[in-house]
Design an enzyme around this catalytic site. Structure first.
Site, PDB file in Angstrom:
ATOM      1  CG  ASP A 117      -0.282  -0.349   2.725  1.00  0.00           C
ATOM      2  OD1 ASP A 117       0.995  -0.174   2.646  1.00  0.00           O
ATOM      3  OD2 ASP A 117      -1.174  -0.143   3.561  1.00  0.00           O
ATOM      4  CE  LYS A 168       0.685   4.646  14.634  1.00  0.00           C
ATOM      5  NZ  LYS A 168      -0.667   3.852  14.443  1.00  0.00           N
ATOM      6  CG  ASP A 226       0.443   4.204   4.463  1.00  0.00           C
ATOM      7  OD1 ASP A 226      -0.551   3.699   3.729  1.00  0.00           O
ATOM      8  OD2 ASP A 226       0.718   4.165   5.679  1.00  0.00           O
TER       9      ASP A 226
HETATM   10  P1  GTP Z   1      -5.253  -1.078   7.910  1.00  0.00           P
HETATM   11  O1  GTP Z   1      -6.359  -2.240   8.371  1.00  0.00           O
HETATM   12  O2  GTP Z   1      -6.217   0.260   7.264  1.00  0.00           O
HETATM   13  O3  GTP Z   1      -4.456  -0.694   8.952  1.00  0.00           O
HETATM   14  O4  GTP Z   1      -4.552  -1.632   6.687  1.00  0.00           O
HETATM   15  P2  GTP Z   1      -3.725  -2.856   6.585  1.00  0.00           P
HETATM   16  O5  GTP Z   1      -4.864  -3.930   6.859  1.00  0.00           O
HETATM   17  O6  GTP Z   1      -3.257  -3.072   5.057  1.00  0.00           O
HETATM   18  O7  GTP Z   1      -2.646  -2.877   7.632  1.00  0.00           O
HETATM   19  P3  GTP Z   1      -1.260  -2.240   7.483  1.00  0.00           P
HETATM   20  O8  GTP Z   1      -1.384  -0.998   6.543  1.00  0.00           O
HETATM   21  O9  GTP Z   1      -0.759  -2.127   8.885  1.00  0.00           O
HETATM   22  O10 GTP Z   1      -0.391  -3.236   6.616  1.00  0.00           O
HETATM   23  C1  GTP Z   1       0.812  -2.965   6.161  1.00  0.00           C
HETATM   24  C2  GTP Z   1       1.129  -4.039   5.022  1.00  0.00           C
HETATM   25  O11 GTP Z   1       1.164  -5.379   5.579  1.00  0.00           O
HETATM   26  C3  GTP Z   1      -0.120  -3.974   3.770  1.00  0.00           C
HETATM   27  O12 GTP Z   1       0.342  -3.934   2.536  1.00  0.00           O
HETATM   28  C4  GTP Z   1      -0.735  -5.128   4.335  1.00  0.00           C
HETATM   29  O13 GTP Z   1      -1.679  -5.843   3.274  1.00  0.00           O
HETATM   30  C5  GTP Z   1       0.127  -6.101   4.651  1.00  0.00           C
HETATM   31  N1  GTP Z   1      -0.492  -7.087   6.024  1.00  0.00           N
HETATM   32  C6  GTP Z   1      -0.602  -6.718   7.120  1.00  0.00           C
HETATM   33  N2  GTP Z   1      -0.933  -7.453   7.811  1.00  0.00           N
HETATM   34  C7  GTP Z   1      -0.852  -8.606   7.147  1.00  0.00           C
HETATM   35  C8  GTP Z   1      -0.976 -10.210   7.383  1.00  0.00           C
HETATM   36  O14 GTP Z   1      -1.416 -10.579   8.341  1.00  0.00           O
HETATM   37  N3  GTP Z   1      -0.954 -10.996   6.148  1.00  0.00           N
HETATM   38  C9  GTP Z   1      -0.368 -10.472   5.053  1.00  0.00           C
HETATM   39  N4  GTP Z   1      -0.271 -11.643   3.879  1.00  0.00           N
HETATM   40  N5  GTP Z   1      -0.190  -9.135   4.880  1.00  0.00           N
HETATM   41  C10 GTP Z   1      -0.461  -8.499   5.945  1.00  0.00           C
END
Ligand code: GTP
Length: 363
Positions: A117, A168, A226
């Site tokens: 992302d 944070k 982001d």
């Molecule tokens: P929010 O729920 O809005 O915080 O977004 P998010 O689910 O994408 O969480 P975050 O932005 O913290 O994740 C950072 C990156 O790691 C993103 O590209 C997510 O797709 C990925 N990510 C987060 N948790 C997991 C997981 O448990 N498994 C996998 N495969 N990817 C994850």
């Protein structure tokens, strides 16, 4: 100057639920949301390819089945793609460990890991070469933000060695933050416990620093975003359409707006500010659309105004309605004469009657 690293393998983290982007992510995972006319990930794939990456493993979990139909074997991008799915989400570290089962890299090889992302203009080739030259365990891309309180901050010493990975805090010690693009030495990934929920940010990186291994910061000030929130998502699409960040995946020349084949923009409508108009989307005469994402098949009716907003697939913004800094879910209908602003989100399929909302504070 950007430079190529042939043979580099990458893991793309795409399993998150994208809760901050709801309701857009209720039906579509964040990395597949249309951004400047193509799924968001297309920009990352094309960019990784431009640095010599040829094989990418997707670490999927949330709505995992939707990725392969979108990208197939990757040949359209000159890439070979693998899909590794977690039955239950394993967090960022667990996901990297799980996806690593599909890597061919040797233990001493570098492996690129990208959050799914992030839009970034940094020189991935230089980051990887710095990692190799310094013999680091992990090299983190760091970016500088005006307000680091919303992020974990990452201080480094004079040699670029990361000295802490701080959560944070209202009083950050630096405005350098983790930018979500890592180079791991393969053997370091193999030491992450297998099949367990692990966070690289909270466990792996602090653990490596604690045990004295070289965790390196690669800091720069190129474009970085982001796209995890609605306003950032809209900004990312806008910046790509306007050419503020060059993307090999942009399906047309950069400019004031991008209209996909099959869209219908009236010559009497005003569309600008880096808006993207999806296939089958209609913008009627007298409508104003600025800095927005119009998803496939949506309709912006005559005299409606859409600014800095996302209109979901098949949604309808009726005549005279104003939508500003808002998200309209797939298939929703915003009746005539409404005024939606300031972060309002309309859930998919909801039908707002005529003049139901005049100001966001009415909700
Ligand atoms: P929010 O729920 O809005 O915080 O977004 P998010 O689910 O994408 O969480 P975050 O932005 O913290 O994740 C950072 C990156 O790691 C993103 O590209 C997510 O797709 C990925 N990510 C987060 N948790 C997991 C997981 O448990 N498994 C996998 N495969 N990817 C994850």
């Amino acid at each position: 100057m950007e430079s190529s690293l042939p043979g580099l393998e990458a893991i793309l983290l795409v399993g998150g639920q994208g809760t901050r982007l709801r309701p857009l992510t209720l039906g579509t995972p964040k990395p597949l949301l249309p951004t400047a006319g193509v799924p968001f990930l297309a920009h990352q794939l094309a960019r990784a390819h431009s640095f010599g990456v040829r094989r990418i493993v997707f670490a999927t979990s949330y709505k995992a089945a939707m990725f392969e139909p979108a990208f197939g074997d990757g040949s359209a991008f000159g890439l070979s793609l693998e899909y590794m799915t977690e039955e239950t989400p394993l967090g960022t570290g667990g996901a990297i460990r799980n996806a690593a089962e599909a890597l061919t890299a040797a233990p001493s090889d570098p492996v690129l890991v990208l959050n799914g992302d992030i839009l970034s203009g940094h020189d991935i080739g230089d980051q990887v070469r710095t990692h190799i030259a310094r013999g680091a365990a992990v090299t983190l891309h760091l970016t500088e933000v005006d307000d680091p309180t919303r992020f974990g901050c990452v201080p480094t010493d004079g040699d670029g060695r990361v000295t802490a990975f701080l959560e944070k805090t209202p009083n950050p010690v630096t405005n350098r933050i983790n930018a979500g693009c890592y180079v791991f030495t393969r053997s370091v990934i193999d030491r992450i416990p297998r099949g367990e929920v692990v966070s690289v940010e909270r466990e792996t990186f602090p653990g490596l620093i604690e045990s004295g291994e070289l965790v390196l910061g690669y800091a720069d000030r190129t474009y970085w975003l982001d796209v995890g929130t609605p306003s950032a998502f809209v900004r990312g699409s806008r910046d790509l359409v306007l050419g503020r960040l060059a993307s090999p995946a942009l399906p047309g020349p950069a400019g004031e707006y991008l209209a996909l084949d099959g869209s219908d923009v009236s010559p009497e409508a005003k569309v600008n500010g880096g808006s993207a108009v999806g296939a089958g989307a209609v913008v009627e005469a007298g409508a104003v659309v600025s800095g927005s994402v119009l998803s496939d098949g949506c309709v912006v009716c005559s005299e409606a105004t859409v600014v800095d907003s996302v209109i979901g697939r098949g949604a309808r913004v009726c005549s005279g309605t104003v939508v500003r800094d808002a998200v309209i879910g797939d298939g929703a209908v915003v009746g005539p004469g409404n005024e939606l602003q300031a972060g309002v989100r309309v859930w998919p399929g909801v039908e707002l009657p005529e003049r139901a909302v005049r100001y966001s504070s009415d909700l």
